[in-house]
Design a protein around this motif. Structure first.
Motif, mmCIF file in Angstrom:
data_model
loop_
_atom_site.group_PDB
_atom_site.id
_atom_site.type_symbol
_atom_site.label_atom_id
_atom_site.label_comp_id
_atom_site.label_asym_id
_atom_site.label_seq_id
_atom_site.Cartn_x
_atom_site.Cartn_y
_atom_site.Cartn_z
ATOM 1 N N VAL A 175 36.910 23.073 51.850
ATOM 2 C CA VAL A 175 36.754 23.789 50.584
ATOM 3 C C VAL A 175 35.945 22.925 49.629
ATOM 4 O O VAL A 175 36.171 21.720 49.533
ATOM 5 N N GLY A 176 34.977 23.502 48.928
ATOM 6 C CA GLY A 176 34.220 22.780 47.919
ATOM 7 C C GLY A 176 33.118 21.883 48.439
ATOM 8 O O GLY A 176 32.579 21.075 47.690
ATOM 9 N N TRP A 181 29.185 19.469 39.665
ATOM 10 C CA TRP A 181 28.796 18.669 40.813
ATOM 11 C C TRP A 181 29.622 17.394 40.773
ATOM 12 O O TRP A 181 29.565 16.629 39.815
ATOM 13 N N TYR A 202 36.249 16.201 46.461
ATOM 14 C CA TYR A 202 36.617 17.524 45.939
ATOM 15 C C TYR A 202 38.123 17.583 45.666
ATOM 16 O O TYR A 202 38.554 18.064 44.620
ATOM 17 N N ASP A 203 38.930 17.093 46.606
ATOM 18 C CA ASP A 203 40.384 17.130 46.445
ATOM 19 C C ASP A 203 40.830 16.382 45.203
ATOM 20 O O ASP A 203 41.697 16.846 44.454
ATOM 21 N N ALA A 236 39.804 18.491 42.186
ATOM 22 C CA ALA A 236 40.608 19.716 42.120
ATOM 23 C C ALA A 236 42.018 19.415 41.645
ATOM 24 O O ALA A 236 42.594 20.160 40.847
ATOM 25 N N ARG A 250 30.465 25.585 37.373
ATOM 26 C CA ARG A 250 30.537 24.668 38.508
ATOM 27 C C ARG A 250 30.190 23.261 38.063
ATOM 28 O O ARG A 250 29.307 23.062 37.241
ATOM 29 N N ALA A 306 29.981 17.692 47.013
ATOM 30 C CA ALA A 306 31.273 18.198 46.582
ATOM 31 C C ALA A 306 31.053 18.906 45.252
ATOM 32 O O ALA A 306 30.498 18.337 44.307
ATOM 33 N N ILE A 307 31.457 20.175 45.197
ATOM 34 C CA ILE A 307 31.278 20.993 43.996
ATOM 35 C C ILE A 307 32.596 21.690 43.704
ATOM 36 O O ILE A 307 33.246 22.204 44.607
ATOM 37 N N ILE A 308 32.990 21.694 42.436
ATOM 38 C CA ILE A 308 34.240 22.349 42.046
ATOM 39 C C ILE A 308 33.969 23.345 40.926
ATOM 40 O O ILE A 308 33.059 23.144 40.121
ATOM 41 N N ARG A 309 34.738 24.406 40.913
ATOM 42 C CA ARG A 309 34.635 25.407 39.853
ATOM 43 C C ARG A 309 35.784 25.227 38.881
ATOM 44 O O ARG A 309 36.926 25.089 39.284
ATOM 45 N N LYS A 319 29.356 21.610 50.284
ATOM 46 C CA LYS A 319 28.103 22.279 50.631
ATOM 47 C C LYS A 319 27.189 21.257 51.305
ATOM 48 O O LYS A 319 27.282 20.066 51.047
#
Length: 86
Positions: free
Chosen positions: A26-27, A51, A65-66, A69, A49, A37-40, A29
């Protein structure tokens, strides 16, 4: 009749192919040979979003990402790895 295959095809042992391993995180690309790693942010905070970073491996990008998040969503975050790994 034609059949379609998914992008996450498995080999005979049931493991994801090496070049598609990053797709399970997840997250994460892929851009060329690097992984981002990209998070919303939640819609209540603008929904944009962010970066997080660019990494050489999908696993490192997923860990980054974790961490992001968990900082944003807390215990409700959808993570790639167990909370003890962060």
């Amino acid at each position: 009749m034609t059949t379609t295959t998914t992008l996450k095809e498995e080999d005979s042992a049931g493991k994801l192919k090496k070049e598609e391993e990053w797709m399970k995180y997840v997250g994460v690309k892929k851009s060329g040979s690097m992984f981002m790693a990209i998070i919303r942010y939640p819609k209540s905070l603008g929904g944009h979003r962010v970066w997080v970073g660019t990494y050489n491996s999908p696993k490192l990008a997923a860990l980054a990402y974790d961490q992001a998040a968990f900082q944003i969503y807390g215990n409700q975050a959808v993570l790639n790895f167990p909370l003890s790994s962060i």
